[in-house]
Design a protein around this motif. Structure first.
Motif, PDB file in Angstrom:
ATOM      1  N   LEU A  41      23.702  -7.366  -4.979  1.00  0.00           N
ATOM      2  CA  LEU A  41      23.009  -8.636  -4.801  1.00  0.00           C
ATOM      3  C   LEU A  41      23.853  -9.732  -4.172  1.00  0.00           C
ATOM      4  O   LEU A  41      23.348 -10.831  -3.942  1.00  0.00           O
ATOM      5  N   ASP A  63      24.846 -10.214  -1.279  1.00  0.00           N
ATOM      6  CA  ASP A  63      24.431 -10.633   0.060  1.00  0.00           C
ATOM      7  C   ASP A  63      23.108 -11.384   0.048  1.00  0.00           C
ATOM      8  O   ASP A  63      22.541 -11.688   1.096  1.00  0.00           O
ATOM      9  N   SER A 101      20.229 -10.262  -1.069  1.00  0.00           N
ATOM     10  CA  SER A 101      19.083  -9.397  -0.831  1.00  0.00           C
ATOM     11  C   SER A 101      18.139  -9.381  -2.024  1.00  0.00           C
ATOM     12  O   SER A 101      18.489  -9.769  -3.138  1.00  0.00           O
ATOM     13  N   PRO A 155      16.017  -6.444  -3.556  1.00  0.00           N
ATOM     14  CA  PRO A 155      15.625  -5.028  -3.573  1.00  0.00           C
ATOM     15  C   PRO A 155      14.204  -4.840  -4.119  1.00  0.00           C
ATOM     16  O   PRO A 155      13.748  -5.591  -4.981  1.00  0.00           O
ATOM     17  N   GLN A 179       9.868  -6.166  -7.272  1.00  0.00           N
ATOM     18  CA  GLN A 179      10.899  -6.777  -6.434  1.00  0.00           C
ATOM     19  C   GLN A 179      11.821  -7.637  -7.280  1.00  0.00           C
ATOM     20  O   GLN A 179      11.374  -8.446  -8.096  1.00  0.00           O
ATOM     21  N   GLY A 225      15.601 -12.579  -4.671  1.00  0.00           N
ATOM     22  CA  GLY A 225      16.832 -12.759  -3.930  1.00  0.00           C
ATOM     23  C   GLY A 225      17.680 -13.910  -4.464  1.00  0.00           C
ATOM     24  O   GLY A 225      17.281 -14.650  -5.369  1.00  0.00           O
TER      25      GLY A 225
END
Length: 342
Positions: A49, A51, A53, A55, A156, A159
């Motif tokens: 995580l 960066d 992102s 997932p 999800q 982020g």
């Protein structure tokens, strides 16, 4: 005292019996339909995580509805999902937790991608259960009519959660956090979910945050420097950005292309002047005074830090050494490798 208690129970027996008959009569229209369902666990696996992102993954709901009546029956079946054992009172977003109580935010959606949040009837925060309208065949002899189907649930992780510590996270949607409600009718398709409990479909959402680091670096550009003998040193700085999970210890080493572990590199001509074999020496340092080299020997000339989940900026102090040689005008370049160990 015992005699009084016995008489009280006898006096209540008839009203209770009548009330029970009334309840069975009112529910008999739905008693011919029942549904069962299962949901596969939603496993995000190991996620990185730092960066920023987000997932995603999916799980699958499978259901079967049974009609024991003598007439084909229409039904609206609703599959309700609440907050989970670890995410109590958290619906938007929902929350996984690790053994230390650290939180990881996520959400569950109807379908294969984000869109409608999968909620439950009567929930003021996430109001929409997953609903299916079906027609179930009538019973044939001793064999009940059945209707089966499946649906995808998308999950999800939100982020920008790089500050979440590494570890195993989960939210357990046990039987008290899921329910099946339905309304059935032999004459027309129902338009409501109903409120009566008709089953559950327990599942677990899980993810493991990996210990990780992300590094980026700006070019160290010395600009135009004097190439004549006796020229002074030329100093410039650059920035390295290191983002590591909390609380990951790391070290940063710098390695010029010549392999020197002391931070002593050499820039070579880029080909602007044919036949040019001159070189420009430079040094990398950890301090503005340029007294502490930045190289590749861990614990001796590297830089150490501890991750916070946010970007940490490190300054590289560079110096082009004044030369006693006559260096030809040209563009010179070297590639420095930034090694982050954690």
């Amino acid at each position: 005292m015992s005699h009084f208690l016995t008489r009280t129970l006898q006096a209540l027996r008839l009203p209770l019996f009548c009330a029970l008959l009334w309840w069975l009569s009112a529910g008999s229209a739905q008693a011919q339909v029942s549904c069962t369902a299962t949901m596969t666990n939603m496993a995000f696996g190991t996620v990185d995580l730092v960066d920023g992102s987000a997932p995603s993954t999916t799980a699958t709901l499978s259901y079967t509805c049974t009609n024991t009546g003598s007439s084909a029956t229409f039904a609206r079946v609703c599959f309700n999902i609440g907050d989970g054992d670890q995410g109590l009172t958290n619906f938007n977003p929902r929350v996984m937790k690790d053994s230390a109580g650290d939180s990881l935010k996520f959400q569950l959606y109807q379908g294969t991608t984000g869109g409608t949040i999968w909620g439950s009837t009567g929930n003021p925060t996430v109001t929409s259960p997953f609903a299916v309208d079906i027609s179930i065949p009538r019973r044939s002899g001793s064999v009940s009519g059945t209707k089966s189907g499946s649906a995808t649930m998308a999950g999800q992780i939100l982020g920008l959660q790089g500050t979440a510590p590494p570890g195993a996270y989960q939210d357990n949607f046990g039987t008290v956090h899921t329910s099946i409600t339905l309304t059935s009718n032999t004459s027309s398709a129902p338009t409501s979910c109903g409120t009566g409990g008709a089953g559950t479909f327990a599942f677990v959402v899980s993810a493991t945050i990996a210990k990780s680091c992300l590094v980026t670096a700006d070019p160290l550009n010395f600009g135009t420097v004097a190439g004549l003998p006796g020229a002074a040193n030329s100093d410039q700085t650059s920035t390295i950005s290191v983002t590591c999970t909390t609380p990951t210890a790391y070290t940063v080493a710098l390695l010029p292309s010549n392999g020197a572990t002391t931070g002593a590199g050499v820039m070579s001509p880029t080909g602007g002047v044919p036949g040019n074999t001159d070189a420009v020496a430079y040094r990398l340092y950890r301090d503005a005074a340029r007294s502490s080299p930045w190289g590749g020997v861990t614990g001796t000339n590297t830089v150490a830090g501890t991750g916070t989940g946010a970007a940490q900026l490190l300054t590289v102090y560079g110096r082009v050494l004044g030369t006693s040689a006559n260096v030809r005008p040209d563009s010179y370049r070297d590639v420095v490798t930034v090694n982050v160990t954690y």
